[in-house]
Design an enzyme around this catalytic site. Sequence first.
Site, short mmCIF file in Angstrom:
data_model
loop_
_atom_site.label_atom_id
_atom_site.label_comp_id
_atom_site.label_asym_id
_atom_site.label_seq_id
_atom_site.Cartn_x
_atom_site.Cartn_y
_atom_site.Cartn_z
N ASN A 1 -10.78 -2.67 -5.55
CA ASN A 1 -10.03 -1.66 -6.31
C ASN A 1 -10.63 -1.40 -7.69
OD1 ASN A 1 -6.85 -2.75 -4.92
ND2 ASN A 1 -8.11 -1.04 -4.28
N ASP B 1 0.83 -1.21 0.00
CA ASP B 1 0.00 0.00 0.00
C ASP B 1 0.87 1.26 0.00
OD1 ASP B 1 -2.41 1.33 -0.01
OD2 ASP B 1 -2.60 1.36 2.17
N GLY B 2 0.33 2.31 -0.60
CA GLY B 2 1.00 3.61 -0.53
C GLY B 2 1.46 4.15 -1.88
N ARG C 1 -0.09 7.71 -2.44
CA ARG C 1 0.53 8.76 -1.62
C ARG C 1 1.95 9.08 -2.11
NH1 ARG C 1 -1.33 5.85 3.71
NH2 ARG C 1 -1.96 4.36 2.10
N SER D 1 -7.83 -5.07 4.95
CA SER D 1 -8.52 -4.76 3.68
C SER D 1 -8.84 -5.99 2.83
CB SER D 1 -7.71 -3.75 2.86
OG SER D 1 -7.50 -2.55 3.60
C1 IPE Z 1 -5.42 -2.83 -0.23
O1 IPE Z 1 -5.14 -1.49 -0.32
C2 IPE Z 1 -5.33 -3.49 -1.57
C3 IPE Z 1 -4.00 -3.60 -2.14
C4 IPE Z 1 -2.89 -3.20 -1.57
C5 IPE Z 1 -3.91 -4.22 -3.43
P1 IPE Z 1 -6.28 -0.38 -0.46
O2 IPE Z 1 -5.59 0.91 -0.58
O3 IPE Z 1 -7.21 -0.75 -1.56
O4 IPE Z 1 -7.06 -0.52 0.92
P2 IPE Z 1 -7.91 0.53 1.75
O5 IPE Z 1 -8.95 1.07 0.81
O6 IPE Z 1 -6.98 1.60 2.20
O7 IPE Z 1 -8.47 -0.25 2.88
C1 IPE Z 2 -1.70 0.23 -3.35
O1 IPE Z 2 -1.47 1.58 -3.36
C2 IPE Z 2 -1.94 -0.32 -4.73
C3 IPE Z 2 -3.34 -0.68 -4.99
C4 IPE Z 2 -4.28 -0.68 -4.09
C5 IPE Z 2 -3.68 -1.07 -6.34
P1 IPE Z 2 -2.64 2.65 -3.29
O2 IPE Z 2 -2.96 3.08 -4.68
O3 IPE Z 2 -3.80 2.13 -2.49
O4 IPE Z 2 -1.91 3.82 -2.50
P2 IPE Z 2 -2.58 4.85 -1.51
O5 IPE Z 2 -3.23 4.09 -0.40
O6 IPE Z 2 -3.57 5.65 -2.31
O7 IPE Z 2 -1.42 5.68 -1.04
MG MG Z 3 -4.19 2.31 -0.49
#
Ligand code: IPE
Ligand code: IPE
Ligand code: MG
Length: 244
Positions: free
Chosen positions: A67, A19-20, A23, A191
């Site tokens: 997603n 995740d991240g 950001r 998640s």
């Molecule tokens: C979880 O991250 C899914 C993946 C890393 C693929 P999300 O960014 O979708 O989760 P939430 O919405 O913050 O719970």
């Molecule tokens: C994780 O990064 C990748 C996926 C969920 C596909 P994010 O896209 O959720 O990154 P943040 O949470 O917005 O930073």
């Molecule tokens: Mg995320």
Amino acid sequence: MTPDSQQLPTGTRVAIIMDGNGRWAQRRGVPITEGHREGGEALHRTTVAALDLGVSELTVYGFSTENFCRDPEEVAGIMSLFMELVEREAPIMVERDARMCFMGRRELLGDEIRERMRWAEELTAGGSSMTLCIAFGYGGRAEVVDAVRAAALEPGGVDAIDEEAIRRHLYRPELGDPDVIVRTAGEQRTSNFLIWQGAYSELVFSDTLWPDFGEGDLREVLREYAGRERRFGGRAETPPAVTS
Ligand code: IPE
Ligand code: IPE
Ligand code: MG
């Protein structure tokens, strides 16, 4: 091997909620797809580090069933980056005698992606050093629903369903339960990831945004895991009484 890595546990099953990416891109003022691209680089680095450190299974959360509700442009970008990543990483996995597989509802994905997944799974099928499993189009609840439906079709029907029957019908029954589930980017939730398999996994939360993750962070995770005491509902091991 450095002296440090000799002290880290080997044969560990590691799962990562990557995740991240968003950001990371936002902080740099670059398009979100750049964050996902760098996320792919982090996955490469972390996979190589996992191989070097003797991890036995690395399961990563790449794209959830939820997603799909993101902006179509972001989803399309992730899909094409994912295809490139699979094509790039599969031969590397062969070189390292590792296997690559996927878990999720493949019917939610396009034909081209499914074909590329099938190709990578076939190409790397003989790998025995480590399994890299990418959860893509994956949801833990969907997986349990799919497993229960499949188990109900077995002889004995619904009445014969027990925990073992459900386990047999998970997307990847050959993989073990993760020893440790890591989430990056500071969030402290799972998640919808591995909700069945993660029942007794140790949880580690890292503030590192996924695109910045690498070997040092993985070492830190393994070090943290090595210090945990797992009880699985039993009693803590008590040291033998000292008699004087
Ligand atoms: C979880 O991250 C899914 C993946 C890393 C693929 P999300 O960014 O979708 O989760 P939430 O919405 O913050 O719970
Ligand atoms: C994780 O990064 C990748 C996926 C969920 C596909 P994010 O896209 O959720 O990154 P943040 O949470 O917005 O930073
Ligand atoms: Mg995320």
